[in-house]
Design a protein around this motif. Structure first.
Motif, PDB file in Angstrom:
ATOM      1  N   GLY A   1      32.685  47.244  53.928  1.00  0.00           N
ATOM      2  CA  GLY A   1      33.557  46.684  52.894  1.00  0.00           C
ATOM      3  C   GLY A   1      33.221  45.232  52.615  1.00  0.00           C
ATOM      4  O   GLY A   1      33.110  44.814  51.458  1.00  0.00           O
ATOM      5  N   ASP A   2      33.022  44.452  53.678  1.00  0.00           N
ATOM      6  CA  ASP A   2      32.646  43.048  53.489  1.00  0.00           C
ATOM      7  C   ASP A   2      31.252  42.921  52.891  1.00  0.00           C
ATOM      8  O   ASP A   2      31.014  42.071  52.042  1.00  0.00           O
ATOM      9  CB  ASP A   2      32.700  42.295  54.824  1.00  0.00           C
ATOM     10  CG  ASP A   2      34.105  41.928  55.237  1.00  0.00           C
ATOM     11  OD1 ASP A   2      35.048  42.133  54.442  1.00  0.00           O
ATOM     12  OD2 ASP A   2      34.273  41.444  56.370  1.00  0.00           O
ATOM     13  N   MET A   3      30.326  43.755  53.339  1.00  0.00           N
ATOM     14  CA  MET A   3      28.967  43.691  52.814  1.00  0.00           C
ATOM     15  C   MET A   3      28.958  43.920  51.298  1.00  0.00           C
ATOM     16  O   MET A   3      28.242  43.249  50.563  1.00  0.00           O
ATOM     17  CB  MET A   3      28.077  44.726  53.498  1.00  0.00           C
ATOM     18  CG  MET A   3      26.617  44.607  53.123  1.00  0.00           C
ATOM     19  SD  MET A   3      25.565  45.725  54.074  1.00  0.00           S
ATOM     20  CE  MET A   3      26.009  47.298  53.384  1.00  0.00           C
ATOM     21  N   ILE A   4      29.807  44.822  50.843  1.00  0.00           N
ATOM     22  CA  ILE A   4      29.876  45.140  49.408  1.00  0.00           C
ATOM     23  C   ILE A   4      30.624  44.062  48.637  1.00  0.00           C
ATOM     24  O   ILE A   4      30.184  43.647  47.560  1.00  0.00           O
ATOM     25  CB  ILE A   4      30.555  46.510  49.193  1.00  0.00           C
ATOM     26  CG1 ILE A   4      29.695  47.622  49.785  1.00  0.00           C
ATOM     27  CG2 ILE A   4      30.837  46.765  47.718  1.00  0.00           C
ATOM     28  CD1 ILE A   4      30.419  48.964  49.932  1.00  0.00           C
ATOM     29  N   PHE A   5      31.762  43.593  49.167  1.00  0.00           N
ATOM     30  CA  PHE A   5      32.657  42.752  48.379  1.00  0.00           C
ATOM     31  C   PHE A   5      32.626  41.271  48.749  1.00  0.00           C
ATOM     32  O   PHE A   5      32.873  40.422  47.907  1.00  0.00           O
ATOM     33  CB  PHE A   5      34.099  43.273  48.490  1.00  0.00           C
ATOM     34  CG  PHE A   5      34.249  44.680  48.009  1.00  0.00           C
ATOM     35  CD1 PHE A   5      34.146  44.979  46.653  1.00  0.00           C
ATOM     36  CD2 PHE A   5      34.464  45.718  48.891  1.00  0.00           C
ATOM     37  CE1 PHE A   5      34.268  46.269  46.191  1.00  0.00           C
ATOM     38  CE2 PHE A   5      34.596  47.022  48.444  1.00  0.00           C
ATOM     39  CZ  PHE A   5      34.489  47.300  47.088  1.00  0.00           C
ATOM     40  N   TYR A   6      32.367  40.937  49.997  1.00  0.00           N
ATOM     41  CA  TYR A   6      32.395  39.546  50.433  1.00  0.00           C
ATOM     42  C   TYR A   6      31.617  39.430  51.743  1.00  0.00           C
ATOM     43  O   TYR A   6      32.185  39.493  52.826  1.00  0.00           O
ATOM     44  CB  TYR A   6      33.844  39.074  50.620  1.00  0.00           C
ATOM     45  CG  TYR A   6      33.978  37.608  50.916  1.00  0.00           C
ATOM     46  CD1 TYR A   6      33.575  36.652  49.989  1.00  0.00           C
ATOM     47  CD2 TYR A   6      34.500  37.177  52.125  1.00  0.00           C
ATOM     48  CE1 TYR A   6      33.693  35.308  50.257  1.00  0.00           C
ATOM     49  CE2 TYR A   6      34.626  35.834  52.409  1.00  0.00           C
ATOM     50  CZ  TYR A   6      34.226  34.904  51.466  1.00  0.00           C
ATOM     51  OH  TYR A   6      34.338  33.577  51.731  1.00  0.00           O
ATOM     52  N   PRO A   7      30.286  39.272  51.671  1.00  0.00           N
ATOM     53  CA  PRO A   7      29.439  39.429  52.856  1.00  0.00           C
ATOM     54  C   PRO A   7      29.531  38.347  53.930  1.00  0.00           C
ATOM     55  O   PRO A   7      29.144  38.597  55.066  1.00  0.00           O
ATOM     56  CB  PRO A   7      28.027  39.495  52.289  1.00  0.00           C
ATOM     57  CG  PRO A   7      28.108  39.054  50.899  1.00  0.00           C
ATOM     58  CD  PRO A   7      29.520  39.127  50.448  1.00  0.00           C
ATOM     59  N   LEU A   8      30.046  37.190  53.636  1.00  0.00           N
ATOM     60  CA  LEU A   8      30.014  36.111  54.612  1.00  0.00           C
ATOM     61  C   LEU A   8      30.610  36.493  55.977  1.00  0.00           C
ATOM     62  O   LEU A   8      29.980  36.265  57.003  1.00  0.00           O
ATOM     63  CB  LEU A   8      30.708  34.867  54.044  1.00  0.00           C
ATOM     64  CG  LEU A   8      30.384  33.544  54.707  1.00  0.00           C
ATOM     65  CD1 LEU A   8      28.889  33.261  54.720  1.00  0.00           C
ATOM     66  CD2 LEU A   8      31.117  32.417  54.000  1.00  0.00           C
ATOM     67  N   PRO A   9      31.797  37.112  56.045  1.00  0.00           N
ATOM     68  CA  PRO A   9      32.356  37.427  57.370  1.00  0.00           C
ATOM     69  C   PRO A   9      32.070  38.842  57.862  1.00  0.00           C
ATOM     70  O   PRO A   9      32.754  39.337  58.753  1.00  0.00           O
ATOM     71  CB  PRO A   9      33.862  37.243  57.139  1.00  0.00           C
ATOM     72  CG  PRO A   9      34.052  37.699  55.738  1.00  0.00           C
ATOM     73  CD  PRO A   9      32.809  37.238  55.002  1.00  0.00           C
ATOM     74  N   MET A  10      31.059  39.510  57.340  1.00  0.00           N
ATOM     75  CA  MET A  10      30.877  40.928  57.665  1.00  0.00           C
ATOM     76  C   MET A  10      30.629  41.174  59.157  1.00  0.00           C
ATOM     77  O   MET A  10      31.095  42.167  59.699  1.00  0.00           O
ATOM     78  CB  MET A  10      29.787  41.573  56.809  1.00  0.00           C
ATOM     79  CG  MET A  10      28.417  41.064  56.980  1.00  0.00           C
ATOM     80  SD  MET A  10      27.347  41.795  55.718  1.00  0.00           S
ATOM     81  CE  MET A  10      25.783  41.167  56.254  1.00  0.00           C
TER      82      MET A  10
END
Length: 177
Positions: free
Chosen positions: A68-77
């Motif tokens: 989910g983070d990689m797709i939408f907001y990668p910084l904290p993935m």
């Protein structure tokens, strides 16, 4: 492998994938609150962790949050992978291996410990990712609110909305609950 075991394995794999998809979707939808957002992905992580074994819970919580983070907001993935993965595993272990005669209490303890893991993990992760203690402290109330909301919603969905009963009827008991 018997037909029943294959069916159970297929159902568990499918449910893990569905919960992971819910986690990915809900990690992209924030509820705006003054000064930030709350995300409902923790409710899915808590619900899945109560129902699933620790490995399946890790896939839903850790890998689902990472994607989910990689797709939408990668910084904290990577913070999400570790924090939500650990959160899900601990909830699952507590829910399945403590107070076996009181599964509601055990899962309540599990989601409470899971919320603490999420708050501490994200607070430390924000210090690391953003290189500032101040930013992490400013966001701490949102982390606490999100962790508490996710724990309560996950527990309520499981027990008050009777998802646990439906899950138990469709998935063969394998000694975990």
């Amino acid at each position: 492998m018997s037909v029943n075991k294959k069916k159970e394995t297929t159902l568990r794999l499918t449910l893990t994938a569905v919960f992971m998809a819910f986690n990915i979707v809900l990690s992209s939808i924030g509820i705006p609150v003054p000064g930030g957002h709350l995300y409902l992905c923790d409710a899915v992580i808590c619900l899945a962790a109560i129902l699933l074994n620790p490995l399946e819970a890790f896939v839903v919580g850790g890998i689902g949050s990472f994607l989910g983070d990689m797709i939408f907001y990668p910084l904290p993935m990577f913070v999400s992978l570790v924090t939500h993965g650990l959160q899900a595993v601990v909830i699952s272990l507590i829910a399945h291996h403590t107070l076996r005669s009181k599964p509601k209490v055990a899962s309540g303890i599990g989601v409470t410990v899971g919320a603490v893991i999420m708050v501490v993990g994200y607070t430390l992760g924000k210090i690391f990712v953003y290189s500032t203690l101040e930013y992490a402290i400013i966001k701490l109330p949102y982390e606490i609110a999100q962790g508490a909301l996710g724990a309560v919603l996950g527990w309520v969905l499981c027990w008050k909305c009777r998802i646990h009963g439906a899950f138990s009827r469709y998935i063969a008991e394998d000694g975990q609950h």
